[in-house]
Scaffold this active site. Structure first.
Site, PDB file in Angstrom:
ATOM      1  N   CYS A  52       0.122   3.667   2.857  1.00  0.00           N
ATOM      2  CA  CYS A  52       0.659   3.108   4.109  1.00  0.00           C
ATOM      3  C   CYS A  52       2.147   3.431   4.227  1.00  0.00           C
ATOM      4  CB  CYS A  52       0.459   1.593   4.153  1.00  0.00           C
ATOM      5  SG  CYS A  52      -1.268   1.072   4.113  1.00  0.00           S
ATOM      6  N   CYS A  57       0.827  -1.210   0.000  1.00  0.00           N
ATOM      7  CA  CYS A  57       0.000   0.000   0.000  1.00  0.00           C
ATOM      8  C   CYS A  57       0.864   1.263   0.000  1.00  0.00           C
ATOM      9  CB  CYS A  57      -0.901  -0.047   1.237  1.00  0.00           C
ATOM     10  SG  CYS A  57      -1.733   1.490   1.655  1.00  0.00           S
TER      11      CYS A  57
END
Length: 144
Positions: free
Chosen positions: A74, A71
């Site tokens: 993230c 991600c």
């Protein structure tokens, strides 16, 4: 070749070490009878539901980061998570949503990153997406 994220983490760690050293030398916020914070200065990698329950039960305020290695947002949030672990009184925990899918569902992580703030063992805030450090520090302070 150096990793820019690791360089930033090291810079933050060094800054925090210097601040703590100054406080101790000046008799600042840490008085003779004060106990240094027992919250870890690094994020706690959660190994399962039981482990998360232990962490939430052990600390007054816990910020849980539900993330995935793949991600991009993230990865953008990672330096903020590291800084919060180092600089706040909250414990910071990380849950890999791929490794712990059931736990991620229980935490309400329908997208990543999802951040869940616990105070006194109960979830009090849930945020999806990248959040800035000031916003997260404010929420932690509000619930401390």
């Amino acid at each position: 070749m150096t990793d820019p994220l690791e360089d930033e983490r090291e810079r933050i760690r060094e800054q925090k070490r210097q601040e703590l050293q100054q406080r101790l030398e000046n008799g600042g916020e840490l008085g003779d009878n004060a106990i240094a914070s027992e919250t870890p200065s690094d994020p706690i990698v959660i190994e399962g539901e039981k482990h998360l329950n232990e962490v939430v039960g052990e600390h007054d305020v816990v910020l849980v980061d539900c993330y995935a290695d793949w991600c991009g947002p993230c990865q953008m949030l990672e330096p903020t998570i590291e800084a919060l672990a180092e600089e706040t009184d909250a414990a910071v925990a990380k849950v890999d949503v791929d490794a712990h899918q059931r736990l991620a569902q229980q935490l309400g992580a329908r997208g990543v990153p999802t951040l869940v703030l616990y105070a006194d063992g109960e979830p009090v805030e849930r945020m999806v997406g990248v959040q800035d450090q000031g916003t997260l520090e404010g929420l932690i302070e509000q619930h401390s």
